[in-house]
Design a protein around this motif. Structure first.
Motif, PDB file in Angstrom:
ATOM      1  N   ARG A  11       0.726  -1.244   0.201  1.00 14.41           N
ATOM      2  CA  ARG A  11       0.015  -0.154  -0.059  1.00 14.41           C
ATOM      3  C   ARG A  11       0.956   1.139   0.048  1.00 14.41           C
ATOM      4  N   ASP A  12       1.739   1.304   0.970  1.00 14.16           N
ATOM      5  CA  ASP A  12       2.655   2.554   0.855  1.00 14.16           C
ATOM      6  C   ASP A  12       3.579   2.485  -0.225  1.00 14.16           C
ATOM      7  N   LEU A  13       3.969   1.553  -1.136  1.00 15.31           N
ATOM      8  CA  LEU A  13       4.660   1.801  -2.379  1.00 15.31           C
ATOM      9  C   LEU A  13       3.599   2.154  -3.471  1.00 15.31           C
ATOM     10  N   ILE A  14       2.809   1.578  -3.626  1.00 17.14           N
ATOM     11  CA  ILE A  14       1.626   2.205  -4.434  1.00 17.14           C
ATOM     12  C   ILE A  14       1.283   3.650  -4.273  1.00 17.14           C
ATOM     13  N   ALA A  15       1.201   4.071  -3.062  1.00 13.40           N
ATOM     14  CA  ALA A  15       0.811   5.538  -2.449  1.00 13.40           C
ATOM     15  C   ALA A  15       1.899   6.290  -3.046  1.00 13.40           C
ATOM     16  N   VAL A  16       3.095   5.836  -2.856  1.00 14.64           N
ATOM     17  CA  VAL A  16       4.498   6.508  -3.444  1.00 14.64           C
ATOM     18  C   VAL A  16       4.477   7.047  -4.635  1.00 14.64           C
ATOM     19  N   LEU A  17       3.997   5.687  -5.709  1.00 14.45           N
ATOM     20  CA  LEU A  17       3.868   5.740  -7.082  1.00 14.45           C
ATOM     21  C   LEU A  17       2.716   6.637  -7.579  1.00 14.45           C
ATOM     22  N   VAL A  60       1.657  -7.596 -13.316  1.00 17.49           N
ATOM     23  CA  VAL A  60       0.552  -6.725 -12.813  1.00 17.49           C
ATOM     24  C   VAL A  60      -0.073  -5.956 -14.292  1.00 17.49           C
ATOM     25  N   ASP A  61      -1.224  -6.421 -14.604  1.00 17.85           N
ATOM     26  CA  ASP A  61      -1.800  -5.817 -15.652  1.00 17.85           C
ATOM     27  C   ASP A  61      -2.526  -4.466 -15.463  1.00 17.85           C
ATOM     28  N   PRO A  62      -2.283  -3.521 -16.243  1.00 11.83           N
ATOM     29  CA  PRO A  62      -3.023  -2.092 -15.849  1.00 11.83           C
ATOM     30  C   PRO A  62      -4.474  -2.276 -15.537  1.00 11.83           C
ATOM     31  N   THR A  63      -4.969  -3.100 -16.120  1.00  7.77           N
ATOM     32  CA  THR A  63      -6.594  -3.323 -15.629  1.00  7.77           C
ATOM     33  C   THR A  63      -6.783  -3.398 -14.182  1.00  7.77           C
ATOM     34  N   ILE A  64      -5.961  -3.771 -13.601  1.00  8.47           N
ATOM     35  CA  ILE A  64      -5.888  -3.573 -11.994  1.00  8.47           C
ATOM     36  C   ILE A  64      -6.587  -2.362 -11.506  1.00  8.47           C
ATOM     37  N   ALA A  65      -6.360  -1.319 -11.961  1.00  6.98           N
ATOM     38  CA  ALA A  65      -7.011  -0.106 -11.589  1.00  6.98           C
ATOM     39  C   ALA A  65      -8.613  -0.122 -11.680  1.00  6.98           C
ATOM     40  N   TRP A  66      -9.143  -0.729 -12.662  1.00  4.82           N
ATOM     41  CA  TRP A  66     -10.629  -0.929 -12.837  1.00  4.82           C
ATOM     42  C   TRP A  66     -10.966  -2.101 -11.993  1.00  4.82           C
ATOM     43  N   ASP A  67     -10.194  -3.181 -11.907  1.00  3.52           N
ATOM     44  CA  ASP A  67     -10.840  -4.078 -10.917  1.00  3.52           C
ATOM     45  C   ASP A  67     -10.692  -3.859  -9.588  1.00  3.52           C
ATOM     46  N   PRO A  69     -10.046  -0.390  -7.656  1.00  2.02           N
ATOM     47  CA  PRO A  69      -9.932   0.949  -7.881  1.00  2.02           C
ATOM     48  C   PRO A  69      -9.338   1.882  -6.956  1.00  2.02           C
ATOM     49  N   THR A  70      -9.145   1.112  -5.805  1.00  2.00           N
ATOM     50  CA  THR A  70      -8.461   2.078  -4.559  1.00  2.00           C
ATOM     51  C   THR A  70      -7.103   1.461  -4.437  1.00  2.00           C
ATOM     52  N   ILE A  71      -6.212   2.339  -3.792  1.00  2.00           N
ATOM     53  CA  ILE A  71      -4.948   1.584  -3.325  1.00  2.00           C
ATOM     54  C   ILE A  71      -4.972   0.695  -2.084  1.00  2.00           C
ATOM     55  N   ASP A  72      -5.936   0.750  -1.397  1.00  2.00           N
ATOM     56  CA  ASP A  72      -6.384  -0.206  -0.372  1.00  2.00           C
ATOM     57  C   ASP A  72      -6.451  -1.662  -1.023  1.00  2.00           C
ATOM     58  N   ARG A  73      -7.710  -1.616  -1.977  1.00  2.00           N
ATOM     59  CA  ARG A  73      -7.873  -2.549  -2.656  1.00  2.00           C
ATOM     60  C   ARG A  73      -6.876  -3.184  -3.550  1.00  2.00           C
ATOM     61  N   MET A  74      -6.260  -2.616  -4.198  1.00  2.00           N
ATOM     62  CA  MET A  74      -5.162  -2.697  -5.150  1.00  2.00           C
ATOM     63  C   MET A  74      -4.113  -3.520  -4.140  1.00  2.00           C
ATOM     64  N   ALA A  75      -3.837  -3.119  -2.886  1.00  2.00           N
ATOM     65  CA  ALA A  75      -2.767  -3.676  -2.250  1.00  2.00           C
ATOM     66  C   ALA A  75      -3.416  -4.908  -1.691  1.00  2.00           C
ATOM     67  N   PHE A  77      -5.020  -7.239  -3.032  1.00  2.00           N
ATOM     68  CA  PHE A  77      -5.163  -7.857  -4.201  1.00  2.00           C
ATOM     69  C   PHE A  77      -3.876  -8.398  -4.400  1.00  2.00           C
ATOM     70  N   LEU A  78      -2.952  -7.469  -4.469  1.00  2.00           N
ATOM     71  CA  LEU A  78      -1.354  -8.053  -4.675  1.00  2.00           C
ATOM     72  C   LEU A  78      -0.742  -8.689  -3.765  1.00  2.00           C
ATOM     73  N   SER A  79      -1.121  -8.349  -2.489  1.00  2.00           N
ATOM     74  CA  SER A  79      -0.530  -8.997  -1.344  1.00  2.00           C
ATOM     75  C   SER A  79      -1.113 -10.539  -1.205  1.00  2.00           C
ATOM     76  N   ASN A  80      -2.414 -10.810  -1.618  1.00  2.00           N
ATOM     77  CA  ASN A  80      -2.849 -11.930  -1.750  1.00  2.00           C
ATOM     78  C   ASN A  80      -2.174 -12.881  -2.703  1.00  2.00           C
ATOM     79  N   ARG A  81      -1.933 -12.297  -3.861  1.00  2.00           N
ATOM     80  CA  ARG A  81      -1.188 -12.832  -5.068  1.00  2.00           C
ATOM     81  C   ARG A  81       0.271 -13.253  -4.670  1.00  2.00           C
ATOM     82  N   LEU A  82       0.882 -12.285  -3.899  1.00  2.00           N
ATOM     83  CA  LEU A  82       2.163 -12.660  -3.375  1.00  2.00           C
ATOM     84  C   LEU A  82       2.215 -13.855  -2.524  1.00  2.00           C
ATOM     85  N   ARG A  83       1.373 -13.964  -1.682  1.00  2.00           N
ATOM     86  CA  ARG A  83       1.260 -14.930  -0.687  1.00  2.00           C
ATOM     87  C   ARG A  83       0.785 -16.441  -1.195  1.00  2.00           C
ATOM     88  N   SER A  84       0.206 -16.284  -2.382  1.00  2.00           N
ATOM     89  CA  SER A  84      -0.680 -17.743  -2.822  1.00  2.00           C
ATOM     90  C   SER A  84       0.586 -18.420  -3.378  1.00  2.00           C
TER      91      SER A  84
END
Length: 87
Positions: A11-17, A60-67, A69-75, A77-84
């Motif tokens: 989440r912090d990384l996405i917020a910085v980006l 990370v597909d750019p459509t992630i922002a539509w699926d 749409p917030t930094i929290d939700r994106m984080a 999703f990505l953290s779950n993918r990394l832990r899977s």
């Protein structure tokens, strides 16, 4: 690393980006707002997705922002993918 720490780091990384892409101070980036409200356009999303791929080592597909749409939700999703297993 536990799940909360991983999610917070992403989440912090996405917020910085997002802050860099929109020329806003990091402290003004609210992680629960829809990215379009933060003035993130489609060109910025592509760049953010590419940077996330590089830093996280996953596709990370750019459509992630539509699926997700917030930094929290994106984080989340990505953290779950990394832990899977078999990511």
């Amino acid at each position: 690393m536990d799940m909360d720490t991983l999610r917070d780091g992403i989440r912090d990384l996405i917020a910085v980006l997002v802050a860099e892409a929109t020329s806003q101070p990091r402290k003004k980036i609210q992680c629960d707002l829809i990215l379009s409200k933060l003035e993130v356009d489609s060109i910025a999303i592509v760049g953010i997705a590419m940077e996330l791929e590089d830093r996280l080592g996953i596709e990370v597909d750019p459509t992630i922002a539509w699926d997700y749409p917030t930094i929290d939700r994106m984080a989340d999703f990505l953290s779950n993918r990394l832990r899977s297993p078999g990511r």
